[in-house]
Design an enzyme around this catalytic site. Structure first.
Site: not given
Length: 214
Positions: A20, A114, A155, A184
């Site tokens: 998470g 990704h 993806d 990210e």
């Protein structure tokens, strides 16, 4: 495309399968005002640390296990039934590792991140440290992350944005993963903001971003 901006908060459903950490990043950015959304629902595909983190944050978190369903279609139906019930504008896959069949009413309303620069190092089996190990083994000098609309291929789907990070000669999968995750943490919320403010237009499989202020 999901509605927005709107008077009511833009609503995310967050799908997880592990720790998470992406969910935690969303919550931190919501708390400091950088991500103007709310999270009415978290769905986990298994019991994991992310479930504890979601519930500790006061979020509704449901565990829906693929093994409890006879097919991917039935599993997907159960997932999206809850998402519709929660009134989510957008579905964010945040380390969600189970195959999901996206229904027509959620086309271009499901996004994934990704940990590599698609179309490199992606597809079935390429997730987590498998990706970073492959990048290092190939001798790449850069890697990064890709936020894209998810479709019913691994993806795949239109790329919203990408961020690059260097790959160093002494990198391990762990050190590279940490650097990519930093990217990210900025890229995923940025993509969500673009979608929430209706600055994304998909034409002929390519994402076009309209100018504006996030």
């Amino acid at each position: 495309m999901p509605p927005g901006p709107q008077e009511s908060p833009f609503r995310l459903a967050v799908l997880i399968s592990g720790g998470g950490t992406t969910l935690v990043n969303f919550l931190e950015q919501i708390a400091d005002g950088r991500l103007p959304v709310e999270i009415p629902l978290v769905i986990a595909s298994r019991d994991c640390k992310g479930v504890d983190r979601a519930r500790a944050a006061g979020l509704r978190c449901e565990v829906i296990r693929p093994r409890d369903y006879e097919s991917v279609d039935r599993f997907s139906d159960a997932v999206f039934a809850l998402i519709r019930e929660a009134g989510a504008d957008l579905v964010t896959m945040a380390g969600f590792l189970s195959r999901l069949q996206i229904p027509a009413d959620f086309e271009q309303r499901v996004v994934n991140i990704h940990p590599a620069l698609i179309p490199s190092f992606c597809g079935q089996g390429m997730y987590g440290h498998h990706v970073h190990e492959a990048v290092i083994a190939r001798g790449c000098k850069v890697s990064g992350c890709t936020v894209h609309f998810a479709d019913n291929e691994y993806d795949h789907g239109p790329i919203i944005l990408q961020r690059c990070v260097p790959v160093y000669s002494d990198d391990t999968a762990d050190t590279l993963a940490a650097r990519v995750f930093e990217a990210e943490c900025e890229a995923y919320p940025e993509a969500i903001r673009l979608i929430a403010h209706r600055r994304i237009d998909v034409r002929e499989g390519r994402v076009h971003v309209a100018p504006g202020v996030d």
